[in-house]
Design a protein around this motif. Structure first.
Motif, PDB file in Angstrom:
ATOM      1  N   VAL A  67    -107.479  64.852  23.897  1.00 40.52           N
ATOM      2  CA  VAL A  67    -106.026  64.762  24.063  1.00 40.52           C
ATOM      3  C   VAL A  67    -105.643  65.398  25.393  1.00 40.52           C
ATOM      4  O   VAL A  67    -106.223  66.404  25.792  1.00 40.52           O
ATOM      5  CB  VAL A  67    -105.317  65.508  22.908  1.00 40.52           C
ATOM      6  N   THR A  68    -104.682  64.799  26.117  1.00 38.12           N
ATOM      7  CA  THR A  68    -104.257  65.437  27.365  1.00 38.12           C
ATOM      8  C   THR A  68    -102.860  66.032  27.260  1.00 38.12           C
ATOM      9  O   THR A  68    -102.573  67.047  27.883  1.00 38.12           O
ATOM     10  CB  THR A  68    -104.269  64.438  28.547  1.00 38.12           C
ATOM     11  N   HIS A  69    -101.994  65.425  26.419  1.00 33.41           N
ATOM     12  CA  HIS A  69    -100.620  65.918  26.386  1.00 33.41           C
ATOM     13  C   HIS A  69     -99.993  65.730  25.004  1.00 33.41           C
ATOM     14  O   HIS A  69    -100.135  64.683  24.390  1.00 33.41           O
ATOM     15  CB  HIS A  69     -99.783  65.175  27.440  1.00 33.41           C
ATOM     16  N   ILE A  70     -99.333  66.789  24.544  1.00 35.31           N
ATOM     17  CA  ILE A  70     -98.605  66.701  23.282  1.00 35.31           C
ATOM     18  C   ILE A  70     -97.206  67.226  23.551  1.00 35.31           C
ATOM     19  O   ILE A  70     -97.042  68.226  24.260  1.00 35.31           O
ATOM     20  CB  ILE A  70     -99.259  67.574  22.186  1.00 35.31           C
ATOM     21  N   SER A  71     -96.194  66.553  23.029  1.00 30.55           N
ATOM     22  CA  SER A  71     -94.850  67.089  23.198  1.00 30.55           C
ATOM     23  C   SER A  71     -94.003  66.667  22.018  1.00 30.55           C
ATOM     24  O   SER A  71     -94.441  65.870  21.187  1.00 30.55           O
ATOM     25  CB  SER A  71     -94.236  66.594  24.511  1.00 30.55           C
ATOM     26  N   GLY A  72     -92.799  67.181  21.944  1.00 30.76           N
ATOM     27  CA  GLY A  72     -91.913  66.822  20.850  1.00 30.76           C
ATOM     28  C   GLY A  72     -90.830  67.852  20.661  1.00 30.76           C
ATOM     29  O   GLY A  72     -90.569  68.671  21.551  1.00 30.76           O
ATOM     30  N   VAL A  73     -90.207  67.808  19.497  1.00 30.45           N
ATOM     31  CA  VAL A  73     -89.136  68.735  19.169  1.00 30.45           C
ATOM     32  C   VAL A  73     -89.501  69.428  17.857  1.00 30.45           C
ATOM     33  O   VAL A  73     -89.824  68.760  16.881  1.00 30.45           O
ATOM     34  CB  VAL A  73     -87.793  67.980  19.026  1.00 30.45           C
ATOM     35  N   ALA A  74     -89.493  70.768  17.873  1.00 27.84           N
ATOM     36  CA  ALA A  74     -89.962  71.521  16.704  1.00 27.84           C
ATOM     37  C   ALA A  74     -88.831  72.312  16.068  1.00 27.84           C
ATOM     38  O   ALA A  74     -87.850  72.678  16.733  1.00 27.84           O
ATOM     39  CB  ALA A  74     -91.083  72.457  17.116  1.00 27.84           C
ATOM     40  N   ARG A  75     -88.972  72.567  14.783  1.00 23.26           N
ATOM     41  CA  ARG A  75     -87.998  73.390  14.054  1.00 23.26           C
ATOM     42  C   ARG A  75     -88.562  74.761  13.735  1.00 23.26           C
ATOM     43  O   ARG A  75     -87.834  75.729  13.627  1.00 23.26           O
ATOM     44  CB  ARG A  75     -87.651  72.731  12.715  1.00 23.26           C
ATOM     45  N   GLU A  76     -89.889  74.776  13.529  1.00 21.06           N
ATOM     46  CA  GLU A  76     -90.472  76.007  13.009  1.00 21.06           C
ATOM     47  C   GLU A  76     -91.926  76.115  13.433  1.00 21.06           C
ATOM     48  O   GLU A  76     -92.634  75.127  13.515  1.00 21.06           O
ATOM     49  CB  GLU A  76     -90.387  75.981  11.479  1.00 21.06           C
ATOM     50  N   LEU A  77     -92.344  77.367  13.696  1.00 18.30           N
ATOM     51  CA  LEU A  77     -93.719  77.637  14.067  1.00 18.30           C
ATOM     52  C   LEU A  77     -94.293  78.657  13.086  1.00 18.30           C
ATOM     53  O   LEU A  77     -93.659  79.685  12.838  1.00 18.30           O
ATOM     54  CB  LEU A  77     -93.761  78.218  15.490  1.00 18.30           C
ATOM     55  N   VAL A  78     -95.436  78.366  12.496  1.00 15.78           N
ATOM     56  CA  VAL A  78     -96.038  79.296  11.541  1.00 15.78           C
ATOM     57  C   VAL A  78     -97.458  79.613  11.976  1.00 15.78           C
ATOM     58  O   VAL A  78     -98.234  78.725  12.299  1.00 15.78           O
ATOM     59  CB  VAL A  78     -96.069  78.706  10.110  1.00 15.78           C
ATOM     60  N   ILE A  79     -97.773  80.911  12.039  1.00 18.43           N
ATOM     61  CA  ILE A  79     -99.141  81.333  12.331  1.00 18.43           C
ATOM     62  C   ILE A  79     -99.659  82.100  11.122  1.00 18.43           C
ATOM     63  O   ILE A  79     -99.376  83.281  10.962  1.00 18.43           O
ATOM     64  CB  ILE A  79     -99.196  82.244  13.577  1.00 18.43           C
ATOM     65  N   PRO A  80    -100.392  81.441  10.220  1.00 23.68           N
ATOM     66  CA  PRO A  80    -100.870  82.138   9.028  1.00 23.68           C
ATOM     67  C   PRO A  80    -102.124  82.928   9.366  1.00 23.68           C
ATOM     68  O   PRO A  80    -103.212  82.520   9.039  1.00 23.68           O
ATOM     69  CB  PRO A  80    -101.193  81.006   8.038  1.00 23.68           C
ATOM     70  N   ARG A  81    -101.960  84.038  10.006  1.00 20.98           N
ATOM     71  CA  ARG A  81    -103.134  84.757  10.487  1.00 20.98           C
ATOM     72  C   ARG A  81    -103.447  85.935   9.582  1.00 20.98           C
ATOM     73  O   ARG A  81    -102.587  86.440   8.863  1.00 20.98           O
ATOM     74  CB  ARG A  81    -102.868  85.281  11.885  1.00 20.98           C
ATOM     75  N   GLU A  82    -104.669  86.375   9.655  1.00 18.79           N
ATOM     76  CA  GLU A  82    -105.031  87.633   9.016  1.00 18.79           C
ATOM     77  C   GLU A  82    -105.073  88.685  10.100  1.00 18.79           C
ATOM     78  O   GLU A  82    -105.702  88.504  11.131  1.00 18.79           O
ATOM     79  CB  GLU A  82    -106.407  87.516   8.368  1.00 18.79           C
ATOM     80  N   ALA A  83    -104.386  89.796   9.846  1.00 19.05           N
ATOM     81  CA  ALA A  83    -104.323  90.837  10.868  1.00 19.05           C
ATOM     82  C   ALA A  83    -105.700  91.463  11.066  1.00 19.05           C
ATOM     83  O   ALA A  83    -106.023  91.984  12.111  1.00 19.05           O
ATOM     84  CB  ALA A  83    -103.322  91.907  10.471  1.00 19.05           C
ATOM     85  N   MET A  84    -106.525  91.425  10.024  1.00 14.60           N
ATOM     86  CA  MET A  84    -107.845  92.047  10.090  1.00 14.60           C
ATOM     87  C   MET A  84    -108.866  91.091   9.529  1.00 14.60           C
ATOM     88  O   MET A  84    -108.557  90.298   8.656  1.00 14.60           O
ATOM     89  CB  MET A  84    -107.869  93.281   9.210  1.00 14.60           C
ATOM     90  N   GLY A  85    -110.075  91.192  10.000  1.00 15.19           N
ATOM     91  CA  GLY A  85    -111.142  90.418   9.399  1.00 15.19           C
ATOM     92  C   GLY A  85    -111.760  91.212   8.264  1.00 15.19           C
ATOM     93  O   GLY A  85    -111.560  92.425   8.152  1.00 15.19           O
ATOM     94  N   ARG A  86    -112.493  90.517   7.416  1.00 16.27           N
ATOM     95  CA  ARG A  86    -113.190  91.204   6.318  1.00 16.27           C
ATOM     96  C   ARG A  86    -114.222  92.180   6.866  1.00 16.27           C
ATOM     97  O   ARG A  86    -114.600  93.133   6.194  1.00 16.27           O
ATOM     98  CB  ARG A  86    -113.901  90.191   5.431  1.00 16.27           C
ATOM     99  N   GLY A  87    -114.703  91.918   8.070  1.00 19.96           N
ATOM    100  CA  GLY A  87    -115.699  92.794   8.677  1.00 19.96           C
ATOM    101  C   GLY A  87    -115.186  94.225   8.800  1.00 19.96           C
ATOM    102  O   GLY A  87    -115.944  95.180   8.642  1.00 19.96           O
ATOM    103  N   ASP A  88    -113.874  94.373   9.062  1.00 17.69           N
ATOM    104  CA  ASP A  88    -113.299  95.709   9.220  1.00 17.69           C
ATOM    105  C   ASP A  88    -113.417  96.523   7.936  1.00 17.69           C
ATOM    106  O   ASP A  88    -113.629  97.730   7.972  1.00 17.69           O
ATOM    107  CB  ASP A  88    -111.829  95.604   9.629  1.00 17.69           C
ATOM    108  N   LEU A  89    -113.265  95.854   6.787  1.00 22.51           N
ATOM    109  CA  LEU A  89    -113.368  96.536   5.496  1.00 22.51           C
ATOM    110  C   LEU A  89    -114.763  97.140   5.333  1.00 22.51           C
ATOM    111  O   LEU A  89    -114.921  98.301   4.956  1.00 22.51           O
ATOM    112  CB  LEU A  89    -113.120  95.551   4.343  1.00 22.51           C
ATOM    113  N   LYS A  90    -115.763  96.296   5.618  1.00 24.03           N
ATOM    114  CA  LYS A  90    -117.146  96.751   5.459  1.00 24.03           C
ATOM    115  C   LYS A  90    -117.508  97.785   6.529  1.00 24.03           C
ATOM    116  O   LYS A  90    -118.326  98.670   6.290  1.00 24.03           O
ATOM    117  CB  LYS A  90    -118.098  95.543   5.529  1.00 24.03           C
TER     118      LYS A  90
END
Ligand SMILES: [Zn+2]
Length: 364
Positions: free
Chosen positions: A267-290
């Motif tokens: 793909v070279t170009h994407i465009s459009g009109v957006a209403r909402e942006l969601v980043i479902p991220r994890e602040a930490m990886g499971r590695g940090d727990l271990k």
């Protein structure tokens, strides 16, 4: 009468040993995340020209300085990281030797080595391999059985149990933080005031991503392979495809629209009109727990709490500074391992001082 001479010799030995071990840790940092064996190929090779490095070009600290941080064969730049790891390892080995009785010092050499591997891999890849974390828990428990003084007791059974419990505490406490964090900021949802134009334009290996007036690099949003970014659009154009009301689901290398999968390479170009942006991220990886579990297995339960506290404090300061200096507002790149390692090393050297100060606060 020979005491000062001996002390000097032992100190020098700790420094040299640290530099040599640091050189070995560099190999682990380079090879573990990509699953190359440590033993095969036996000799180190240049990451650029793949030529084996001759022994006299592979002396810890010295070679990097003499060769000016370049490969003797092809002249490619060799990352400053190699030198930094050797120097940090040498200094920590020396400091540990000066500070602790020899049985404990040897255990701490192992521990510090694991912290350094975990830290530098996390910086680069945003993961901490199980060999460091689970391996660290096992090593910590075994060392506590061998040197019960690590856990402040002379009973081997008690020491082993304390190490295990501290490891469990480290895992569980960070699991709670992680789950609570998911509720608080796990999903970063940005609802725009009105329909907002966006564009994605390929630029070399990366892409420019512009939403409204906010300009950023595509790679800023993705730290791990599974990271996603969702864009709810009134309309979107991906090269010559057009979509009406659509949810674009991005990974760092692909986009899905109405069940249609496109690789971003094509793909070279994407465009459009957006209403909402969601980043479902994890602040930490499971590695940090271990990783925190491994810290507990070596240093005990107080160190778990202290490392978490000191690590979060430093993390917040660094976060604030980057916020003030500018740039990534939505970035998902947050390695936490290095901060935990910082907390653990602070505890090793200053934990007792901290405890005395803390006790003083409680009993005026
Ligand atoms: Zn080379």
């Amino acid at each position: 009468m020979h005491q000062p001479v001996n002390e000097f010799l032992f100190g020098a030995f700790a420094l040299l040993l640290g530099a040599a071990v640091g050189s070995f840790l560099n190999v682990c940092i380079y090879r573990w995340p990509v699953d190359l064996s440590i033993n095969r190929p036996r000799r180190s090779f240049c990451p650029s020209c793949k030529q084996p490095i001759r022994w006299h070009h592979n002396l810890p600290l010295i070679s990097w300085l003499v060769l000016g941080g370049r490969c003797a064969n092809c002249g490619a730049k060799i990352s400053f990281r190699y030198f930094a790891v050797e120097l940090v390892t040498a200094l920590l080995f020396f400091a540990v030797w000066q500070r602790f009785p020899w049985q404990i010092a040897i255990v701490y050499w192992i521990f510090v080595s694991l912290l350094i591997i975990g830290t530098f891999i996390d910086f680069e890849h945003f993961i901490i391999p199980d060999r460091v974390t689970i391996g660290g828990v096992i090593a910590g428990v075994v060392c506590s059985l061998a040197v019960p003084a690590l856990m402040g007791t002379d009973s081997r059974v008690a020491a082993g149990l304390r190490a295990l419990l501290a490891a469990a505490l480290g895992y569980v406490i960070l699991l709670i933080v992680l789950e609570a964090g998911k509720i608080a900021f796990g999903r970063k949802r940005i609802r725009f005031d009105g329909p907002t134009p966006f564009s994605w334009t390929k630029r070399g290996e990366d892409a420019d991503f512009i939403v409204g007036t906010e300009e950023s690099l595509w790679s800023d949003y993705f730290a791990r392979e599974k990271d996603r970014l969702l864009l709810q659009c009134d309309e979107a154009r991906i090269d010559h495809h057009t979509f009406g009301n659509v949810m674009l689901e991005f990974r760092y290398d692909r986009v899905t629209a109405n069940g249609q999968l496109l690789m971003l390479d094509d793909v070279t170009h994407i465009s459009g009109v957006a209403r909402e942006l969601v980043i479902p991220r994890e602040a930490m990886g499971r590695g940090d727990l271990k990783f925190l579990a491994a810290i507990g297995a070596f240093l005990g339960w107080r160190a778990v709490l202290f490392s978490l506290f000191a690590g979060s404090l430093l993390g917040s300061i660094v976060g604030l500074v980057t916020l003030v200096v500018g740039r990534p507002v939505w970035s998902a790149k947050l390695p936490f391992g290095p901060y935990l390692a910082f907390g653990a090393i602070s505890w090793m050297f200053f934990g007792q001082i901290f405890l005395r100060w803390y006790a003083g606060l409680l009993t005026p």
